[in-house]
Design a protein around this motif. Structure first.
Motif, short mmCIF file in Angstrom:
data_model
loop_
_atom_site.label_atom_id
_atom_site.label_comp_id
_atom_site.label_asym_id
_atom_site.label_seq_id
_atom_site.Cartn_x
_atom_site.Cartn_y
_atom_site.Cartn_z
N PRO A 101 1.85 -25.82 -35.66
CA PRO A 101 3.07 -26.48 -35.15
C PRO A 101 2.97 -26.89 -33.68
O PRO A 101 3.39 -27.99 -33.31
CB PRO A 101 4.15 -25.43 -35.38
N LEU A 102 2.43 -26.02 -32.85
CA LEU A 102 2.25 -26.37 -31.44
C LEU A 102 1.27 -27.52 -31.29
O LEU A 102 1.48 -28.44 -30.50
CB LEU A 102 1.76 -25.15 -30.65
N GLY A 103 0.19 -27.47 -32.08
CA GLY A 103 -0.80 -28.54 -32.01
C GLY A 103 -0.21 -29.89 -32.38
O GLY A 103 -0.48 -30.90 -31.72
N LYS A 104 0.59 -29.92 -33.44
CA LYS A 104 1.20 -31.19 -33.85
C LYS A 104 2.11 -31.73 -32.76
O LYS A 104 2.11 -32.94 -32.48
CB LYS A 104 1.98 -31.01 -35.14
N GLN A 105 2.88 -30.87 -32.14
CA GLN A 105 3.77 -31.29 -31.06
C GLN A 105 2.97 -31.91 -29.91
O GLN A 105 3.34 -32.96 -29.37
CB GLN A 105 4.55 -30.07 -30.55
N ARG A 106 1.85 -31.30 -29.56
CA ARG A 106 1.03 -31.81 -28.46
C ARG A 106 0.31 -33.09 -28.84
O ARG A 106 0.13 -33.99 -28.02
CB ARG A 106 0.05 -30.74 -28.01
N ILE A 107 -0.13 -33.19 -30.10
CA ILE A 107 -0.76 -34.43 -30.57
C ILE A 107 0.22 -35.60 -30.49
O ILE A 107 -0.12 -36.70 -30.04
CB ILE A 107 -1.29 -34.25 -32.02
N GLU A 108 1.44 -35.35 -30.92
CA GLU A 108 2.46 -36.41 -30.88
C GLU A 108 2.77 -36.81 -29.44
O GLU A 108 2.97 -38.00 -29.15
CB GLU A 108 3.73 -35.94 -31.60
N TRP A 109 2.77 -35.85 -28.52
CA TRP A 109 3.02 -36.18 -27.11
C TRP A 109 1.90 -37.07 -26.57
O TRP A 109 2.17 -38.07 -25.89
CB TRP A 109 3.12 -34.90 -26.29
N ALA A 110 0.66 -36.74 -26.88
CA ALA A 110 -0.47 -37.55 -26.40
C ALA A 110 -0.39 -38.98 -26.93
O ALA A 110 -0.76 -39.93 -26.24
CB ALA A 110 -1.80 -36.90 -26.81
N GLY A 111 0.11 -39.12 -28.14
CA GLY A 111 0.19 -40.44 -28.76
C GLY A 111 1.08 -41.41 -28.02
O GLY A 111 0.92 -42.64 -28.13
N ARG A 112 2.01 -40.90 -27.22
CA ARG A 112 2.89 -41.76 -26.44
C ARG A 112 2.11 -42.62 -25.45
O ARG A 112 2.56 -43.70 -25.05
CB ARG A 112 3.91 -40.90 -25.67
N GLU A 113 0.93 -42.14 -25.05
CA GLU A 113 0.13 -42.82 -24.04
C GLU A 113 -1.11 -43.50 -24.65
O GLU A 113 -2.04 -43.83 -23.93
CB GLU A 113 -0.32 -41.82 -22.98
N MET A 114 -1.12 -43.67 -25.97
CA MET A 114 -2.31 -44.24 -26.63
C MET A 114 -1.94 -45.44 -27.51
O MET A 114 -2.19 -45.46 -28.71
CB MET A 114 -3.02 -43.14 -27.44
N VAL A 131 -12.57 -31.38 -29.17
CA VAL A 131 -11.41 -31.36 -30.07
C VAL A 131 -10.15 -31.17 -29.23
O VAL A 131 -9.69 -30.07 -28.96
CB VAL A 131 -11.55 -30.26 -31.14
N THR A 132 -9.59 -32.30 -28.81
CA THR A 132 -8.42 -32.33 -27.95
C THR A 132 -7.32 -33.15 -28.63
O THR A 132 -7.54 -33.75 -29.69
CB THR A 132 -8.76 -32.99 -26.60
N THR A 133 -6.17 -33.22 -27.98
CA THR A 133 -5.06 -34.01 -28.54
C THR A 133 -5.46 -35.48 -28.66
O THR A 133 -5.04 -36.17 -29.60
CB THR A 133 -3.81 -33.90 -27.66
N GLU A 134 -6.25 -35.97 -27.73
CA GLU A 134 -6.67 -37.37 -27.77
C GLU A 134 -7.65 -37.61 -28.92
O GLU A 134 -7.54 -38.60 -29.65
CB GLU A 134 -7.31 -37.78 -26.43
N THR A 135 -8.61 -36.69 -29.08
CA THR A 135 -9.56 -36.80 -30.18
C THR A 135 -8.85 -36.76 -31.52
O THR A 135 -9.28 -37.40 -32.49
CB THR A 135 -10.60 -35.67 -30.10
N ALA A 136 -7.76 -36.02 -31.59
CA ALA A 136 -6.98 -35.96 -32.82
C ALA A 136 -6.57 -37.36 -33.27
O ALA A 136 -6.63 -37.69 -34.46
CB ALA A 136 -5.75 -35.08 -32.63
#
Length: 425
Positions: free
Chosen positions: A19-32, A59-64
């Protein structure tokens, strides 16, 4: 670690972190936004449908977002770490749980586990390899010759990896196409310079919480990563010294306003040392011997060989963890040397890596390079190939559009002039 009794489907630290990972992945997506547009097209066109693909990346939020884009393109993808300390465990968990992507990576994996994950990736019999440092490709060539026939090609996004590919080509063992993502303008001008520059200092600050203003920071190497690191260090108020072996880069550093010294001299004045060369043993025993008590050393090059830690340990009486990812080496002489992140990539060992806005372009290049290999299968000669200029330009155009920036275009008269040899003064 998680496994099934029949087949290891993923190997991550804690599935409960999803759950924490998904939240952080979605946050990174705002800038991609660029990679988002690539993914949307991939979802419609499926250019990688059925392609077995291995991605060896941090394996980071951006790589996701890269992994999600590749899956959206139809690829049968497996993700492994390209560095033992760079994995964000919550991201790995979310990719497995929320996106159905097999991940074999966790922060702090030892060398044996890292090597095992490379072997698992090759068991996937990849047709495309997205590499970061060239470990998967090197292992394939050295240990899995029979699988080369399956390979459509590889993409590589680091300077270190490109150097290794060039050596493979010289030795006659690079018998398939490799896309040089690292040297795309929309990669190295931005990722290497602005990404490495900011994230390297971020890692140092998180690990030590020291004030950089007024410190003397020695940057070893003045390639694009070194340029960015030196620029950002100066911006934080540090006095920056650059060491180099390339005379042209040394002149450039001097004309950019930095002091240029050999490492033997820089070692006596530096408070913080950052290696970004891609070479081995840039900081050695003779340098440790003359450093100040409490000098801090770290690495932002791909592999953990730029700082000769074996030499440091040989003159050390005690190694003590003093903060997260920060160790104090108490030397036999009585002074101490501080090492961050075990000499591995400091921006990923002690921080979160490059900001997502810059990785947006890098990973768009990776995704489009994989597509290019597939659409040009059988047409590319073995060897290293540049990203087509039109792809580079399109990524830049999409990024500008997302940033709300408009630029000029040539008038017909200007186009005629630029394509004519008869017009003079």
């Amino acid at each position: 670690m998680v496994a099934t009794s029949v087949k290891l489907e993923y190997d991550i630290k804690d599935i409960g972190l999803a759950p924490l990972g998904k939240q952080r992945i979605e946050w990174a997506g705002r800038e991609m936004p660029v990679l988002k547009q690539v993914r949307e097209r991939f979802s419609q066109e499926k250019p990688l449908a059925g392609i077995r693909l291995v991605a060896c990346c941090h394996v980071t939020t951006e790589t996701a977002h890269l992994a999600i884009a590749l899956k959206s393109a139809g690829a049968d993808a497996v993700l492994i770490a390209s560095n033992p300390l760079s994995t964000q465990d919550d991201v790995a968990a979310s990719l497995v749980v929320d996106y159905g992507i097999p991940v074999f990576a966790f922060k702090g994996e030892d060398t044996a586990t890292y090597s095992r994950h490379v072997q698992i990736a090759l068991d996937h019999r990849p047709q495309i390899i997205i590499d970061d440092g060239c470990d998967v490709v090197a292992t394939l060539i050295q240990e899995r010759q029979d699988q080369i026939k399956d390979l459509i090609g590889t993409t590589e996004e680091t300077t270190t990896g490109i150097v290794r590919l060039q050596a493979m080509y010289r030795d006659g063992v690079l018998t398939f196409p490799a896309m040089n993502v690292n040297d795309a303008d929309t990669k190295h001008f931005f990722d290497n310079r602005y990404g490495t520059g900011q994230s390297t200092l971020d890692g140092i600050i998180r690990a030590t919480n020291i004030l950089l203003a007024g410190k003397t920071i020695v940057v070893a190497g003045y390639g694009w990563c070194g340029k960015g690191t030196a620029m950002r260090a100066r911006g934080m108020g540090a006095n920056v010294v650059v060491t180099e072996i390339d005379p042209v880069r040394a002149i450039e550093a001097a004309m950019d306003g930095f002091r240029v010294l050999p490492m033997a001299e820089a070692a006596t004045v530096g408070d913080i040392f950052i290696t970004v060369t891609g070479n081995k043993h840039v900081i050695r025993a003779e340098h440790f011997a003359v450093m100040k008590d409490g000098a801090i050393v770290c690495n932002s090059g791909h592999f953990d060989i730029e700082i000769d830690l074996k030499a440091l340990k040989s003159v050390t009486d005690e190694v003590k963890v003093v903060r997260n990812f920060t160790e104090e080496y108490r030397l036999s002489s009585g002074k101490s040397i501080i090492v961050i992140g075990e000499g591995r990539l400091v921006n990923l060992a002690a921080a979160e890596g490059h900001p997502s806005a810059v990785m947006d372009m890098s990973f768009a290049n990776q995704a489009l390079a994989a597509e290019y290999l597939v659409t040009h299968q059988g047409k590319l000669e073995p060897g290293i190939h540049s990203i087509p200029k039109e792809v580079d330009q399109e990524i830049a155009r999409l990024k500008l559009q997302a940033m709300g920036i408009a630029i000029d275009t040539l008038t017909p008269a200007q186009m005629e002039y630029m394509n004519s040899w008869t017009s003079g003064t």
